[in-house]
Each structure stands twice: as C-alpha cells, then as structure tokens.
Design a protein around this motif. Sequence first.
Motif, PDB file in Angstrom:
ATOM      1  N   LYS A 157     -42.608  39.682 -69.496  1.00 20.30           N
ATOM      2  CA  LYS A 157     -41.913  39.964 -68.230  1.00 20.30           C
ATOM      3  C   LYS A 157     -42.201  41.387 -67.749  1.00 20.30           C
ATOM      4  N   ILE A 158     -43.444  41.690 -67.514  1.00 21.95           N
ATOM      5  CA  ILE A 158     -43.776  42.978 -66.918  1.00 21.95           C
ATOM      6  C   ILE A 158     -43.490  42.900 -65.418  1.00 21.95           C
ATOM      7  N   PRO A 159     -43.405  44.023 -64.712  1.00 25.29           N
ATOM      8  CA  PRO A 159     -43.069  43.964 -63.281  1.00 25.29           C
ATOM      9  C   PRO A 159     -43.969  43.047 -62.463  1.00 25.29           C
ATOM     10  N   ASP A 160     -45.277  43.081 -62.721  1.00 21.85           N
ATOM     11  CA  ASP A 160     -46.179  42.209 -61.950  1.00 21.85           C
ATOM     12  C   ASP A 160     -45.884  40.733 -62.208  1.00 21.85           C
ATOM     13  N   TRP A 161     -45.536  40.379 -63.457  1.00 21.30           N
ATOM     14  CA  TRP A 161     -45.192  38.991 -63.781  1.00 21.30           C
ATOM     15  C   TRP A 161     -43.982  38.550 -62.983  1.00 21.30           C
ATOM     16  N   PHE A 162     -42.949  39.390 -62.959  1.00 25.32           N
ATOM     17  CA  PHE A 162     -41.742  39.048 -62.210  1.00 25.32           C
ATOM     18  C   PHE A 162     -42.082  38.848 -60.733  1.00 25.32           C
ATOM     19  N   ALA A 163     -42.885  39.762 -60.182  1.00 21.95           N
ATOM     20  CA  ALA A 163     -43.272  39.643 -58.776  1.00 21.95           C
ATOM     21  C   ALA A 163     -44.025  38.345 -58.515  1.00 21.95           C
ATOM     22  N   GLU A 164     -44.902  37.958 -59.439  1.00 22.31           N
ATOM     23  CA  GLU A 164     -45.654  36.712 -59.267  1.00 22.31           C
ATOM     24  C   GLU A 164     -44.743  35.493 -59.353  1.00 22.31           C
ATOM     25  N   VAL A 176     -39.218  31.506 -46.269  1.00 22.03           N
ATOM     26  CA  VAL A 176     -39.017  32.632 -47.186  1.00 22.03           C
ATOM     27  C   VAL A 176     -40.342  33.377 -47.323  1.00 22.03           C
ATOM     28  N   GLU A 177     -40.285  34.695 -47.161  1.00 21.62           N
ATOM     29  CA  GLU A 177     -41.487  35.513 -47.268  1.00 21.62           C
ATOM     30  C   GLU A 177     -41.283  36.595 -48.315  1.00 21.62           C
ATOM     31  N   VAL A 178     -42.378  36.973 -48.966  1.00 19.61           N
ATOM     32  CA  VAL A 178     -42.319  38.002 -50.005  1.00 19.61           C
ATOM     33  C   VAL A 178     -43.389  39.051 -49.738  1.00 19.61           C
ATOM     34  N   ARG A 179     -42.976  40.289 -49.867  1.00 17.73           N
ATOM     35  CA  ARG A 179     -43.900  41.424 -49.788  1.00 17.73           C
ATOM     36  C   ARG A 179     -43.724  42.245 -51.057  1.00 17.73           C
ATOM     37  N   VAL A 180     -44.815  42.575 -51.732  1.00 15.97           N
ATOM     38  CA  VAL A 180     -44.753  43.383 -52.947  1.00 15.97           C
ATOM     39  C   VAL A 180     -45.264  44.785 -52.628  1.00 15.97           C
ATOM     40  N   HIS A 181     -44.377  45.763 -52.771  1.00 15.25           N
ATOM     41  CA  HIS A 181     -44.741  47.165 -52.579  1.00 15.25           C
ATOM     42  C   HIS A 181     -45.215  47.715 -53.926  1.00 15.25           C
ATOM     43  N   ALA A 182     -46.441  48.228 -53.986  1.00  8.95           N
ATOM     44  CA  ALA A 182     -46.980  48.741 -55.243  1.00  8.95           C
ATOM     45  C   ALA A 182     -48.035  49.800 -54.929  1.00  8.95           C
ATOM     46  N   GLY A 183     -48.434  50.556 -55.951  1.00  4.30           N
ATOM     47  CA  GLY A 183     -49.470  51.562 -55.768  1.00  4.30           C
ATOM     48  C   GLY A 183     -49.090  52.553 -54.684  1.00  4.30           C
ATOM     49  N   CYS A 204     -43.181  48.342 -59.245  1.00  3.00           N
ATOM     50  CA  CYS A 204     -43.353  47.807 -57.904  1.00  3.00           C
ATOM     51  C   CYS A 204     -41.979  47.461 -57.336  1.00  3.00           C
ATOM     52  N   MET A 205     -41.924  47.154 -56.056  1.00  7.06           N
ATOM     53  CA  MET A 205     -40.692  46.645 -55.473  1.00  7.06           C
ATOM     54  C   MET A 205     -40.993  45.359 -54.714  1.00  7.06           C
ATOM     55  N   VAL A 206     -40.265  44.313 -55.051  1.00  7.09           N
ATOM     56  CA  VAL A 206     -40.391  43.032 -54.364  1.00  7.09           C
ATOM     57  C   VAL A 206     -39.376  42.986 -53.231  1.00  7.09           C
ATOM     58  N   GLU A 207     -39.855  42.651 -52.052  1.00  4.34           N
ATOM     59  CA  GLU A 207     -38.997  42.483 -50.880  1.00  4.34           C
ATOM     60  C   GLU A 207     -39.105  41.028 -50.415  1.00  4.34           C
ATOM     61  N   MET A 208     -38.017  40.299 -50.539  1.00  3.25           N
ATOM     62  CA  MET A 208     -37.976  38.892 -50.134  1.00  3.25           C
ATOM     63  C   MET A 208     -37.099  38.759 -48.898  1.00  3.25           C
ATOM     64  N   THR A 209     -37.560  37.988 -47.918  1.00  4.74           N
ATOM     65  CA  THR A 209     -36.792  37.823 -46.688  1.00  4.74           C
ATOM     66  C   THR A 209     -36.582  36.355 -46.364  1.00  4.74           C
ATOM     67  N   TRP A 210     -35.402  36.070 -45.829  1.00  2.00           N
ATOM     68  CA  TRP A 210     -35.041  34.747 -45.314  1.00  2.00           C
ATOM     69  C   TRP A 210     -34.466  34.977 -43.929  1.00  2.00           C
ATOM     70  N   LEU A 273     -34.039  43.078 -52.159  1.00  2.00           N
ATOM     71  CA  LEU A 273     -34.895  44.166 -52.652  1.00  2.00           C
ATOM     72  C   LEU A 273     -34.765  44.246 -54.168  1.00  2.00           C
ATOM     73  N   MET A 274     -35.901  44.193 -54.855  1.00  2.00           N
ATOM     74  CA  MET A 274     -35.897  44.209 -56.314  1.00  2.00           C
ATOM     75  C   MET A 274     -36.857  45.278 -56.823  1.00  2.00           C
ATOM     76  N   PRO A 275     -36.369  46.505 -57.066  1.00  2.00           N
ATOM     77  CA  PRO A 275     -37.224  47.550 -57.650  1.00  2.00           C
ATOM     78  C   PRO A 275     -37.448  47.261 -59.126  1.00  2.00           C
ATOM     79  N   LEU A 276     -38.718  47.150 -59.540  1.00  2.76           N
ATOM     80  CA  LEU A 276     -39.079  46.689 -60.877  1.00  2.76           C
ATOM     81  C   LEU A 276     -39.871  47.758 -61.630  1.00  2.76           C
TER      82      LEU A 276
END
Length: 461
Positions: A157-164, A176-183, A204-210, A273-276
């Motif tokens: 369960k690394i941050p990238d795994w959770f985002a995926e 439902v849309e997802v944007r991954v903020h990274a780098g 990274c931070m996952v941003e999910m919108t509905w 918003l999920m900061p990972l």
Amino acid sequence: MFPIRLTDRLDDGLTRVVPIGSSGPLSHVDGALGDEIAALGDRPDPLIVLRRPLSRPAKVLLADVRPGWRAAGAAIVRQAGDEPLQILVDEDVRDLAEGLWLGGYRYRDAREEPRTAPIDLVTTRPEVYARSLAQAQIAARATWLARDLTNTPSNLKIPDWFAEEISGASARRPGVEVRVHAGPGIERFGGLRAVGGGSKWRPCMVEMTWRPPGATTHVVLVGKGITFDSGGLSVKTREGMKRMKNDMAGAAAVAAATLAAADLGLRVRITALMPLAENAMSGSAFRPGDVITQYDGSTTETTNSDAEGRLVLADALGYAVEGLDPDVIVDLATLTGSQKVALGPEISALFTENDELAGALRAAGERAGEKMWRMPLPAEYRDLLRSDVADRHSSPTGGPGAVVAALFLRDFLGPYANRWAHVDMAAPAWSDTEEPATRRGATGWGTRTLLRYLSALDGGQ
C-alpha cells in the motif's frame, strides 16, 4: 459480497431466524414456535438455537434485536457460518442488512473463506424494502472497500498503489473523476513533501470529484493518508508502530463514501482530498526543528516528526480554501493517541465551531452506528502552538493533544473556519476484538457516517 434477497415465502428446508424483542408483527411465526419463544422468558443471549428435529424447520435461531438490528445481523451471520438462512423481518431492513454484510466481512486477501450462501429476508412487504436493501448494500460495500484498503499491508500500500486503486474504482462510475497531484504538482504542498521525504515512495494527493446535475451544496472531504507511520526520526515504540498500516483510514473512508454517494446518485457535489505519504526514516527524512512552508504560504516548525498527519492535512485544507469554495469541509484522521485516552476505543472526537454541522454529523453517526463526542476548541490553548521561528509549531509538549491538533488545523481554514469539522478517529478506525458489526482489524469507521450525512443533505436518511 454474499447475496441478500427479499421474499414473502418461507422455505422449510432452510434455517429460520426469528427476531425477539421486535415491536413489529411476525406473521410467519406459527403458534407452536411462538409458545416455545414465550417459554424462554427474558433471555439476554444475542442468539439462541432451538433445535426441533421432529418438526420443520429443523433449526431455528432466535435473534435478540433489542441492542439494535445492525448488531443482531452481525451476530446472525457469524453464528450461521456459510449455511443459507431465512430471516423473518418486518422493520429496519436497512440496519439488519448492513449488520449481516458488515458481520460477514472478510479481508479480501485473508486465508479465511468468505461467506457465499444467500440470505433471504422474509417479509410480507418485500416491495416496500427494496430501496432500503439497496442502500444497505451500497453502504456495506463502501465499508468493505474502506476496510480492504486499510487492512492492506504497507509493503503493498504505497501512495501510488492507493492512487491507482481509487482511480480504478472511480473509472467504473460515470461522473466521478480523479486527479493525482504528484511530483511538480505538489511543489506547494510543503507538509506533504516533508512527511514523504524520508521514504523511497513518492508522496501524492488524490483529488476525487463527484459533480451531479442539480447539486446545490459543495462538500469537501479530507482524509489523512499516511500509508505507514514509523514516527519518522521521532520513532514510535514497537507496540505503537505495529498497526500503523491503518494511518490512512481517513483517506479510505472519504474515498469509499464519495464512491458510494455516486452509486446512490446523491445530488451533492463532493470533492475528496487524500494527501498520501509514507512517514519513514532515512537521511532525507524531515527533522524535529525543521521549518516548512505549507500550501497557504505560512510556516510550521516541526517539533515532532510523529505529529505528521496534521502537516499533510494542513496542505489539503489550504488547497480547499484557496480554490474550491466549499459550503462544508469535513476532515477525518487517525490523528492523536489522546483521542483514545479521552474517549476510549469506540467514540471519535468531533471538533467544530458550527452547532448545526455538529448536530448533523452526530445524527448521521447515530444512524450509522458510529459514535462521536463533541470536543471544545478553546482559543486560549492556541498559545500552546506558539513558535519563536515560524508562524506556529506542530506539536507542543504536554497539553490536551487532540484539542491542540484540532486548533493547529483550524489555523488553515481562514474565513471557512465556521464551515469546517474535524473528526479524530484514531482509536475507532481499528478493532482488536470482534465487535457487533466489525471484525478484528480495520473497521471502515466514518464511511457510513459520511454517507448518511451526505444523504441527509440530499433530503434522505
């Protein structure tokens, strides 16, 4: 998930479950069985087995529903193992079905075989309860997802795994849309970069919108997502560290609740918003005494690297305040050990200055079977965060830890402070024992509370 069906027909070949302590009519209980139940008197047992070898059905379970239909459902499914059941019910189908599914949860990678046998809910009005059963299934499925994410070992369960995982789940839900903020996308997220800087796995931070048509309310949900917390250079004890794969339970809950809201078609705009990050120890780990610049441009002296959750939440809250213009902000976090000291293992701490929001969240928690207690935000304790080298420091020595952590977060809300609630769920996110609707391990706490709250905003329960 194993199937639960509504029917108005009994099958004498199946084990029959009869609720006792119910106020509703049980028209399918025959006279002889009713006499046997009456002869038992007031029994405290959650589940009683009546074996009737010379009559049908051959086995009857009596379920005490006085502690609640959700708890009764969990007790029933555990007692029955994998045998088919028929449960007589004339009320509270949603709570009963939730309890059945929640009590029957198995971690998807565990050795224990999951239940597969169907359960029939026998009622004289199956058509009335169809919607309740559908709601229960969505809520239970979301809780299963939150539990699965939290139970997953941190080497996976690394941050990238959770985002995926979240991106994959979102792709199956239109709208439902997802944007991954990274780098470079988290350059301004100084707290998130500092906390994740000691790990070889990038934060990274996952941003999910509905964004459903017709939505008039915008709710931002923020979930702490520390995929493993060693304490960093302020290293935890062995006992304190061994369950720290659960330090992302807040992120799991807000993700699961948002996906469930989409499944229900709730007319509420949601941004989750999920900061990972993984809080690890290495030569690149942040140090006690470092000064970091948060998303909003203010500075924090990091006096304890084991107070990392508030640093990543602060960045996410700053991001929400600057660009999302929410009507409500709710954050969930396994934030402090003092939450358990104050309220024990089953009650989360709720912090907000908004009486209406506090009432709505507590009511949602009561309906979901998840308890909260409102805690104060005294302004005079703000002095405990005073720093000589930065706008604030992250964690004072002594003082009411959960309260001070909430005051730290409040610093990043600005004009939105009266629209915000913080829920410290450190203890209820994990269970070391078998509770009515949980198994040992991750509980998925907060998922159903958020879903009930969001449903109420759309005019439902």
